[in-house]
Write an enzyme that holds these catalytic residues in place. Structure first.
Site, mmCIF file in Angstrom:
data_model
loop_
_atom_site.group_PDB
_atom_site.id
_atom_site.type_symbol
_atom_site.label_atom_id
_atom_site.label_comp_id
_atom_site.label_asym_id
_atom_site.label_seq_id
_atom_site.Cartn_x
_atom_site.Cartn_y
_atom_site.Cartn_z
ATOM 1 N N LYS A 130 0.841 -1.198 0.000
ATOM 2 C CA LYS A 130 0.000 0.000 0.000
ATOM 3 C C LYS A 130 0.876 1.248 0.000
ATOM 4 C CE LYS A 130 -1.987 -1.733 3.586
ATOM 5 N NZ LYS A 130 -2.845 -2.022 4.767
ATOM 6 N N THR A 175 -8.892 7.733 9.024
ATOM 7 C CA THR A 175 -8.021 6.636 8.592
ATOM 8 C C THR A 175 -7.897 5.494 9.588
ATOM 9 O OG1 THR A 175 -6.121 7.882 9.457
ATOM 10 C CG2 THR A 175 -6.642 8.138 7.106
ATOM 11 N N GLY A 201 -8.494 2.157 11.095
ATOM 12 C CA GLY A 201 -9.125 0.955 10.554
ATOM 13 C C GLY A 201 -8.985 0.798 9.058
ATOM 14 N N THR A 202 -8.158 1.634 8.428
ATOM 15 C CA THR A 202 -7.998 1.581 6.971
ATOM 16 C C THR A 202 -7.478 0.225 6.502
ATOM 17 O OG1 THR A 202 -7.535 3.950 6.915
ATOM 18 C CG2 THR A 202 -6.902 2.677 4.989
ATOM 19 N N GLY A 203 -6.377 -0.236 7.111
ATOM 20 C CA GLY A 203 -5.788 -1.503 6.689
ATOM 21 C C GLY A 203 -6.706 -2.682 6.922
ATOM 22 N N CYS A 204 -7.372 -2.681 8.079
ATOM 23 C CA CYS A 204 -8.307 -3.768 8.392
ATOM 24 C C CYS A 204 -9.438 -3.814 7.370
ATOM 25 C CB CYS A 204 -8.901 -3.569 9.788
ATOM 26 S SG CYS A 204 -7.679 -3.466 11.115
#
Length: 446
Positions: A174, A205, A207-210
Site C-alpha cells: 500500500k 483513517t 481501521g484503513t488496513g483492516c
C-alpha cells in the site's frame, strides 16, 4: 447462496479497527461475517491502553467450529500478537485450506505495537506462505522484505521479495506513505505488477488496513478474481476514508457504511423528489409565482454525504412557465442544480436536517403572508455583499444564506432577497424534505 468470510483478528473496543471494522466491511458487501478473536484490546481513537491475548487453543477452536458448521469461502488475518497464536492459526488454515488474505498488523494507528518482536519470524515462516494475498503498508513491507522503501520502484522490489522469497502467492504494497501525488498501491501476483491509483482524500483513517483487507476477502468470498477484488476494495476504502465517521479525539474511523448508504440514500432522495415534483405540477396557477429564470426544487443527501452539488438532486434544466402551467425541462438528476445546491449546502452547515429547498418569484404579498402564518422569515441584501465575496466565484449565495440565518439566529422557513443589478429578486422555501417544502408552498399560494 450466502457467502461467508472469516476474520481472525483482535477486537477494538472503539469499533474502528480489528474484527469490528472487518464485520462492518463484510456486511457492506453482503457477506456473512464469522470471527476468531485473537486478542481483546482496550482501545479508542487515541490509544491502546491494554491488550489481552486469547489462548491459542481457543483461537483455533473458534476457526474450527465455524468452518465445520457454517463453512468459510475466504478469510483474513489481522492482529496475531504472539508466536503461539500465529502457529495455531497456521495449523487451522492448513487444515481447512480456504483463501487467506494476510494483513500483517504490527502497529496500531496510535503507534502502539500489536505484534511482539519475537513473533515476526513466526509470521514470516508460518502465515505468509499460506497467503493468497499479503497487504502490508510501507513500514510493514520494509520489515517483511528487509529493505528500505522510498519509491514506487522500491515498493515493487519489496513486493517481489515477499512473493518469491517468503512464499506468498501475491502481495499488494500500500502506497499511502510513499510521498507520491496519489495513493498508489502495487500488486505483484502471477509474476506481474499492477498499480491501483486513487487521489489522496482528507478524512478518517483509523481501521484503513483492516477494512481494505476485509474488503478483498469479502470479494474473494463472492468469487471475484484477485485483481478485481483489489480494485473494488481500493474504491471502497477511498470512499470510507472520505466519508469517515468524525468521532473521538484522535484518529477517527473509516466509514464502511458509506458503500451501501450512499446508493440507498440516493435512491430515497430521487424517489422522494420525483414524487414531490409530480405533486408540484398539479398545483394550480403556480406559473404566476415562477421566476423568469425558472424554478428549481432540490433535495440533498444526508449531511454526512452532502459535500458538493453532485450530492444534491434537482430538476435538470429547471422548471419553466409553459402557457398557464409549468413544465420541468428535464427530470430529477444529481448535480442538476448549482445555485440552490449551494444554498441548501450552506443552510445544512447550520441545520443539517434541512435538506430541501424550492425557489419562487419574489412577492411582498407572499412574504407578508408567510409572516402572518407564523413562518420564520429572513432576508439578505445583495447590495451589501462584501467586495471580497463578490470577487469569489460562487460566493454570493453561501454568504447570503449565512447572513440570513445569523440575522434571526434561528431556522428560517423562508429566505428572500430583493435582487441586484441583473439579478432577479427571489424567495426560497426551505424544509427538511420535499414534502415539507410543498406543504409550506401550498400554505403561501393557495
Amino acid at each position: 447462496m450466502i457467502r461467508k468470510a472469516l476474520t481472525i483478528a483482535g477486537s477494538d473496543s472503539g469499533g474502528g479497527a480489528g474484527i469490528e471494522a472487518d464485520l462492518k466491511t463484510f456486511s457492506a458487501f453482503g457477506v456473512h461475517g464469522l470471527v476468531a478473536i485473537t486478542s481483546v484490546t482496550a482501545q479508542n481513537t487515541q490509544e491502546v491502553r491494554a491488550i489481552y491475548d486469547i489462548s491459542p487453543e481457543v483461537v483455533a477452536k473458534q476457526i474450527e467450529v465455524v468452518v465445520e458448521d457454517i463453512g468459510v469461502d475466504a478469510a483474513k488475518t489481522g492482529m496475531l500478537s504472539n508466536a503461539k497464536i500465529i502457529k495455531a492459526v497456521a495449523k487451522a488454515v492448513k487444515k481447512y485450506d480456504f483463501p487467506l488474505v494476510v494483513d500483517p498488523v504490527m502497529i496500531a494507528k496510535s503507534g502502539a505495537p500489536l505484534l511482539r518482536e519475537d513473533a515476526m519470524d513466526a509470521l514470516i515462516k508460518e502465515i505468509i506462505p499460506l497467503a493468497r494475498l499479503v497487504t502490508p503498508n510501507r513500514s510493514e513491507a520494509e520489515k517483511l522484505s528487509g529493505m528500505k522503501i522510498e519509491s514506487l520502484e522500491d515498493a515493487k522490489k519489496a513486493a517481489k521479495i515477499i512473493v518469491e522469497e517468503l512464499g506468498a502467492k501475491g502481495v499488494i504494497v500500500k502506497g499511502g506513505h510513499l510521498s507520491l501525488r496519489e495513493a498508489v498501491d502495487v500488486l505483484y501476483f502471477n509474476g506481474k505488477f499492477r498499480e491501483y491509483r486513487a487521489p489522496f482524500v482528507k478524512g478518517c483513517t483509523h481501521g484503513t488496513g483492516c477494512s481494505f483487507s476485509a474488503a478483498i476477502a469479502a470479494n474473494l468470498a463472492k468469487g471475484k478474481e484477485l485483481e478485481e477484488a483489489v480494485r473494488v476494495a481500493k474504491e471502497f476504502i477511498t470512499m470510507g476514508i472520505y466519508y469517515g465517521a468524525r468521532i473521538g479525539h484522535g484518529h477517527c474511523p473509516v466509514n464502511q457504511n458509506a458503500w451501501i448508504e450512499i446508493p440507498a440514500e440516493k435512491w430515497r432522495v430521487y424517489e422522494s423528489l420525483g414524487n414531490a415534483l409530480k405533486a408540484l405540477m398539479s398545483i394550480d396557477n403556480l406559473y404566476e409565482h415562477t421566476p423568469e429564470v425558472g424554478m428549481n426544487f432540490i433535495y440533498a443527501l444526508p449531511k454526512l454525504y452532502a459535500r458538493s452539488k453532485e450530492d444534491v438532486a434537482g430538476v435538470k434544466g429547471r422548471i419553466v412557465k409553459f402557457g398557464n402551467t409549468i413544465k420541468p425541462v428535464g427530470w430529477v438528476e444529481f448535480g442538476a442544480s448549482d445555485h440552490l445546491a449551494r444554498a441548501v449546502l450552506t443552510y445544512m452547515e447550520f441545520f443539517p436536517e434541512v435538506r430541501s429547498v424550492l425557489n419562487l418569484k419574489y412577492s411582498e404579498k407572499l412574504v407578508k403572508k408567510a409572516q402572518n402564518f407564523g413562518f420564520k422569515v429572513s432576508f439578505y441584501d445583495r447590495r451589501k455583499e462584501p467586495e471580497k465575496i463578490k470577487a469569489k466565484e460562487g460566493g454570493t449565495i453561501p454568504w447570503g444564506i449565512k447572513t440570513a440565518i445569523e440575522r434571526i439566529n434561528d431556522k428560517p422557513d423562508i429566505i428572500y432577497h430583493l435582487g441586484d443589478w441583473g439579478k432577479e429578486p427571489m424567495i426560497l422555501i426551505f424544509g427538511e424534505n420535499p414534502e415539507i417544502v410543498l406543504r409550506k408552498l401550498k400554505v403561501l399560494i393557495e
